[in-house]
Scaffold this motif. Sequence first.
Motif, PDB file in Angstrom:
ATOM      1  N   GLY A   1     -15.307  -3.870   6.743  1.00  0.00           N
ATOM      2  CA  GLY A   1     -15.719  -2.547   7.879  1.00  0.00           C
ATOM      3  C   GLY A   1     -16.336  -2.918   8.969  1.00  0.00           C
ATOM      4  N   TYR A   2     -15.808  -4.274   9.485  1.00  0.00           N
ATOM      5  CA  TYR A   2     -16.160  -4.379  10.929  1.00  0.00           C
ATOM      6  C   TYR A   2     -15.458  -3.514  12.016  1.00  0.00           C
ATOM      7  CZ  TYR A   2     -18.825  -8.765   9.938  1.00  0.00           C
ATOM      8  OH  TYR A   2     -19.480 -10.036   9.809  1.00  0.00           O
ATOM      9  N   ALA A   3     -15.912  -3.433  12.891  1.00  0.00           N
ATOM     10  CA  ALA A   3     -15.497  -2.268  14.006  1.00  0.00           C
ATOM     11  C   ALA A   3     -14.181  -2.818  14.509  1.00  0.00           C
ATOM     12  CB  ALA A   3     -16.281  -2.105  15.058  1.00  0.00           C
ATOM     13  N   GLY A   4     -13.131  -1.883  14.499  1.00  0.00           N
ATOM     14  CA  GLY A   4     -11.742  -2.202  14.936  1.00  0.00           C
ATOM     15  C   GLY A   4     -10.930  -2.798  14.039  1.00  0.00           C
ATOM     16  N   ILE A   5     -11.363  -3.074  12.915  1.00  0.00           N
ATOM     17  CA  ILE A   5     -10.413  -3.913  11.860  1.00  0.00           C
ATOM     18  C   ILE A   5      -9.358  -2.881  11.255  1.00  0.00           C
ATOM     19  CG2 ILE A   5     -10.188  -5.140   9.851  1.00  0.00           C
ATOM     20  CD1 ILE A   5     -10.937  -7.084  12.151  1.00  0.00           C
ATOM     21  N   ALA A   6      -9.901  -1.688  11.054  1.00  0.00           N
ATOM     22  CA  ALA A   6      -9.128  -0.647  10.241  1.00  0.00           C
ATOM     23  C   ALA A   6      -7.984   0.047  11.175  1.00  0.00           C
ATOM     24  CB  ALA A   6     -10.197   0.772  10.086  1.00  0.00           C
ATOM     25  N   ASP A   7      -8.256   0.182  12.522  1.00  0.00           N
ATOM     26  CA  ASP A   7      -6.877   0.443  13.403  1.00  0.00           C
ATOM     27  C   ASP A   7      -6.213  -0.757  13.500  1.00  0.00           C
ATOM     28  OD1 ASP A   7      -7.667   3.137  14.277  1.00  0.00           O
ATOM     29  OD2 ASP A   7      -8.518   2.508  16.066  1.00  0.00           O
ATOM     30  N   ARG A   8      -6.513  -1.955  13.418  1.00  0.00           N
ATOM     31  CA  ARG A   8      -5.530  -3.001  13.476  1.00  0.00           C
ATOM     32  C   ARG A   8      -4.736  -2.892  12.016  1.00  0.00           C
ATOM     33  NH1 ARG A   8      -5.534  -8.732  15.254  1.00  0.00           N
ATOM     34  NH2 ARG A   8      -7.198  -8.188  16.647  1.00  0.00           N
ATOM     35  N   ALA A   9      -5.468  -2.770  11.290  1.00  0.00           N
ATOM     36  CA  ALA A   9      -4.669  -2.653   9.767  1.00  0.00           C
ATOM     37  C   ALA A   9      -3.848  -1.517   9.482  1.00  0.00           C
ATOM     38  CB  ALA A   9      -6.016  -2.741   8.726  1.00  0.00           C
ATOM     39  N   ALA A  10      -4.057  -0.543  10.432  1.00  0.00           N
ATOM     40  CA  ALA A  10      -3.160   0.531  10.228  1.00  0.00           C
ATOM     41  C   ALA A  10      -1.974   0.613  10.480  1.00  0.00           C
ATOM     42  CB  ALA A  10      -3.947   1.673  11.102  1.00  0.00           C
ATOM     43  N   THR A  11      -1.532  -0.525  11.195  1.00  0.00           N
ATOM     44  CA  THR A  11      -0.169  -0.992  11.591  1.00  0.00           C
ATOM     45  C   THR A  11       0.550  -2.226  10.889  1.00  0.00           C
ATOM     46  OG1 THR A  11      -1.014  -2.290  13.447  1.00  0.00           O
ATOM     47  CG2 THR A  11      -0.290   0.295  13.751  1.00  0.00           C
ATOM     48  N   ASP A  12      -0.350  -2.598   9.871  1.00  0.00           N
ATOM     49  CA  ASP A  12       0.026  -3.908   9.038  1.00  0.00           C
ATOM     50  C   ASP A  12       1.302  -3.657   8.518  1.00  0.00           C
ATOM     51  OD1 ASP A  12      -1.606  -6.554   8.040  1.00  0.00           O
ATOM     52  OD2 ASP A  12      -0.265  -5.785   6.528  1.00  0.00           O
ATOM     53  N   PRO A  13       2.302  -4.724   8.123  1.00  0.00           N
ATOM     54  CA  PRO A  13       3.262  -4.476   7.591  1.00  0.00           C
ATOM     55  C   PRO A  13       3.385  -4.200   5.989  1.00  0.00           C
ATOM     56  CG  PRO A  13       3.014  -6.568   8.350  1.00  0.00           C
ATOM     57  CD  PRO A  13       2.106  -5.960   8.564  1.00  0.00           C
ATOM     58  N   ASP A  14       2.091  -4.669   5.348  1.00  0.00           N
ATOM     59  CA  ASP A  14       1.713  -4.433   3.840  1.00  0.00           C
ATOM     60  C   ASP A  14       1.419  -3.174   3.641  1.00  0.00           C
ATOM     61  OD1 ASP A  14       0.372  -4.736   1.231  1.00  0.00           O
ATOM     62  OD2 ASP A  14       1.627  -6.497   1.257  1.00  0.00           O
ATOM     63  N   PRO A  15       2.080  -2.252   2.541  1.00  0.00           N
ATOM     64  CA  PRO A  15       1.453  -0.912   2.721  1.00  0.00           C
ATOM     65  C   PRO A  15      -0.047  -0.956   1.947  1.00  0.00           C
ATOM     66  CG  PRO A  15       3.038  -1.262   1.128  1.00  0.00           C
ATOM     67  CD  PRO A  15       3.322  -2.499   2.042  1.00  0.00           C
ATOM     68  N   LEU A  16      -0.172  -2.003   1.026  1.00  0.00           N
ATOM     69  CA  LEU A  16      -1.709  -2.158   0.598  1.00  0.00           C
ATOM     70  C   LEU A  16      -2.743  -2.201   1.530  1.00  0.00           C
ATOM     71  CD1 LEU A  16      -3.344  -2.188  -1.861  1.00  0.00           C
ATOM     72  CD2 LEU A  16      -2.954  -4.678  -2.272  1.00  0.00           C
ATOM     73  N   VAL A  17      -2.471  -3.169   2.553  1.00  0.00           N
ATOM     74  CA  VAL A  17      -3.350  -3.408   3.435  1.00  0.00           C
ATOM     75  C   VAL A  17      -3.486  -1.938   4.486  1.00  0.00           C
ATOM     76  CG1 VAL A  17      -3.947  -4.690   5.826  1.00  0.00           C
ATOM     77  CG2 VAL A  17      -2.937  -5.699   3.705  1.00  0.00           C
TER      78      VAL A  17
END
Length: 138
Positions: free
Chosen positions: A89-105
């Motif tokens: 839940g740290y700020a900025g991590i969700a936007d970074r993870a939104a482009t992650d190669p893994d669909p679970l992430v």
Amino acid sequence: MPTNRVPKGVRSGGQFAASAHTEPLVSIDTDFPSVGDADVEQLRALAESNDPLVRAEVTSSIRVPDDVLERLAEADQPASVRLAAVNTGYAGIADRAATDPDPLVRAAALSGWDLSDHHRERLSHDPKVQRVMGLISR
């Protein structure tokens, strides 16, 4: 060949009776405390562990520095570590993870409080993310 059994009511003997033994010769000693007790420098060292489970656990510390958390969210980390990072839940991590190669992430990013509207819209139409969401909501 049948195993001899101890008759009912007899307090000792038998296959599962207590027996004397010596103390173990091996003990585990570590220079690091648990992640919850680790200071910032120890967390930095633990974040470089070869064990992805240790790196994932580092994300759970309230003392984990932002730069360490960002490093643990990078694409070269195992998916389990990246997933643990996005779940902080740290700020900025969700936007970074939104482009992650893994669909679970990416699916975990969808529940991030700080996910941008652009990424939220994109992930809500990502078929792989929607498949993951369908599997976990059953």
